[in-house]
Design an enzyme around this catalytic site. Sequence first.
Site, short mmCIF file in Angstrom:
data_model
loop_
_atom_site.label_atom_id
_atom_site.label_comp_id
_atom_site.label_asym_id
_atom_site.label_seq_id
_atom_site.Cartn_x
_atom_site.Cartn_y
_atom_site.Cartn_z
N HIS A 1 0.94 -1.29 0.05
CA HIS A 1 0.04 0.08 -0.03
C HIS A 1 1.01 1.19 -0.05
O HIS A 1 1.95 1.30 0.76
CB HIS A 1 -1.05 -0.16 1.20
CG HIS A 1 -0.51 0.40 2.57
ND1 HIS A 1 -0.43 1.67 3.10
CD2 HIS A 1 -0.37 -0.52 3.76
CE1 HIS A 1 0.09 1.39 4.17
NE2 HIS A 1 0.01 0.28 4.69
N ASP B 1 5.59 2.85 7.18
CA ASP B 1 4.17 2.36 7.02
C ASP B 1 3.68 3.34 6.09
O ASP B 1 2.92 4.20 6.41
CB ASP B 1 3.74 2.41 8.46
CG ASP B 1 2.14 1.80 8.06
OD1 ASP B 1 1.88 1.13 7.06
OD2 ASP B 1 1.28 2.07 9.05
N GLU C 1 -5.48 1.89 1.99
CA GLU C 1 -5.34 0.75 2.72
C GLU C 1 -5.57 1.04 4.37
O GLU C 1 -6.07 0.31 5.25
CB GLU C 1 -3.82 0.06 2.85
CG GLU C 1 -3.80 -1.01 3.58
CD GLU C 1 -3.14 -0.90 4.84
OE1 GLU C 1 -2.97 -1.98 5.88
OE2 GLU C 1 -2.86 0.36 5.40
N GLU C 2 -5.12 2.30 4.66
CA GLU C 2 -5.34 2.82 6.04
C GLU C 2 -6.85 3.21 6.36
O GLU C 2 -7.23 3.47 7.61
CB GLU C 2 -4.38 4.18 6.26
CG GLU C 2 -3.01 3.75 6.23
CD GLU C 2 -2.47 3.22 7.28
OE1 GLU C 2 -3.18 2.51 8.26
OE2 GLU C 2 -1.06 2.72 7.20
N ASP D 1 4.31 -5.14 3.86
CA ASP D 1 3.80 -3.68 4.55
C ASP D 1 4.72 -3.48 5.92
O ASP D 1 4.57 -4.45 6.78
CB ASP D 1 2.32 -4.17 5.07
CG ASP D 1 1.65 -2.67 5.62
OD1 ASP D 1 2.22 -2.00 5.90
OD2 ASP D 1 0.32 -3.03 5.81
N HIS E 1 2.51 4.95 12.92
CA HIS E 1 1.19 5.91 12.81
C HIS E 1 1.47 7.31 13.48
O HIS E 1 0.42 7.71 13.90
CB HIS E 1 -0.22 5.31 13.48
CG HIS E 1 -0.81 4.21 12.19
ND1 HIS E 1 -1.91 3.74 12.34
CD2 HIS E 1 -0.24 3.62 11.09
CE1 HIS E 1 -2.33 2.90 11.43
NE2 HIS E 1 -1.17 2.77 10.62
#
Length: 501
Positions: free
Chosen positions: A276, A288, A322-323, A354, A453
Amino acid sequence: DNMCGPSSYSNIGEDSHAAHTRSKRGMAIMSTILLIWVVTGTVIVLVMQFSNPSAHFYKQLRVENIIEHLENFEKIANENHGSRSVIYGYNASVEYVLKNLEHTDYDVSVQYFDVVLFESVGTPRFSLTAPFSMNFTYGQDFLVFDYSLSGTVQGNIQYVEEGCAEEDYSNFNKGSIALIKRGNCSFVEKRILAEYFNATGAIVFNSVPGIFRGSNSPGTTIPFFSADKSVGDILQQFSSTVLLSSHGSYITTTTMNVIADTKYGRDDRVIVFGSHLDSVDAGPGINDNGSGSATNLAIAQLLHKINYKPKNKIRFAWWGAEEHGLLGSEHYVQNLVQNNLTEYKNIALNINFDMIGSPNYERGIFNASTAPEEDQDVVKGSTMIQDVFVEYFENENLDYVFIPFNGRSDYGSFIRESIPANGLATGAEGLKDENGRKIFGGFANTPFDPCYHKACDTLDNINTEVLEQMSKAAAYVLGVLTSNEELVDDIALSNNRTQLV
């Protein structure tokens, strides 16, 4: 790594640390075997190469090229509110990938799809109302999941462990607010079970200090909050009553996947090599999942440069949204299932990357045997892919562990439709345990990626050494699978999916 989907895993016993740290059987599966034949005093050495020697392009992959892409992803984020999310820097990330594919001979396409995004309105409230009063602070103690139901609820707290199985709700009282520990299944699964057992709201608290922003899916029928670990600890200590209040609105926007097919290779044995491309709103997403998507791009460029002609077609894919719940890969697979069964049947397998540069890393291979109960028909084929990853790490004398194969990243969209898959990850917010520290170094009782994140997920967050190891493992496996028709036949035919057409 989508926390509605994925990649957040921790060491959970045998699933993740299955003691399959490098075994000594590596000699039995070495890619080069020497046979010595003694005849009349003459020693003849016969060398048998594993598969097609030209497929060993992984040795030519340079981590410097991956880092260059990551530098450019970070620059894109810096120019777009510090993010490469769907609403900020994602379109610029897509343009960057497309620009780098311009000078290849791949068949490049952009697949557009609509995404419903959630936007919080006003300041949400989260208060402990009994046995004493306490107000938690939005943005410090708690956040609200995307698509949380607007409104206000008040009720008694009931702890349901990780809330991933019906047994967790065996003593749940209808109308209570579910207190759920983060981990072991997707946020969507947690939310669906809470709704099924008539919770009036749900709070998912972190397994490590810090708040987190999670996604869910449109149609959520209860207020759905996330909280710091300390909040969860407080609520478990008492027979607590809480108040949850939030309001939000929905906006629909169009985003996209990028697809690039090789001109060579069997059309009926397509290998989807995906990662992603988007980040969360809160940060640039360099681990990420810049690490996966930059690796994908560097490998695609390398294969063009060396004029590699695979026997099985490669479909490089960069997924969007994706998130927000694996939406790009889900759209891609469901579009085939609903509108093009022949092309669906032609996909042999999916490989997913990922987060492969975590600073406090472990080298994780997905353990196909831990696939969700409803996806057991992919175990056989997915295990065959897993074995090729194992082969690489054992040949390179590198330790590895097996990690849960729970569908929490884009490969989940494939296994849910019976397409075998596997991949690599180096860890998200889960804690490295003492055994992991002994195997891989780093710090015990510390997240694999402390910047998961967050705004600090920058280039400084990347462990270059493990990124190089994992990217070469990815290239090695792609080389084996694109040159070994018999193996890919076995994977593609490992269940009855290809008989649909």
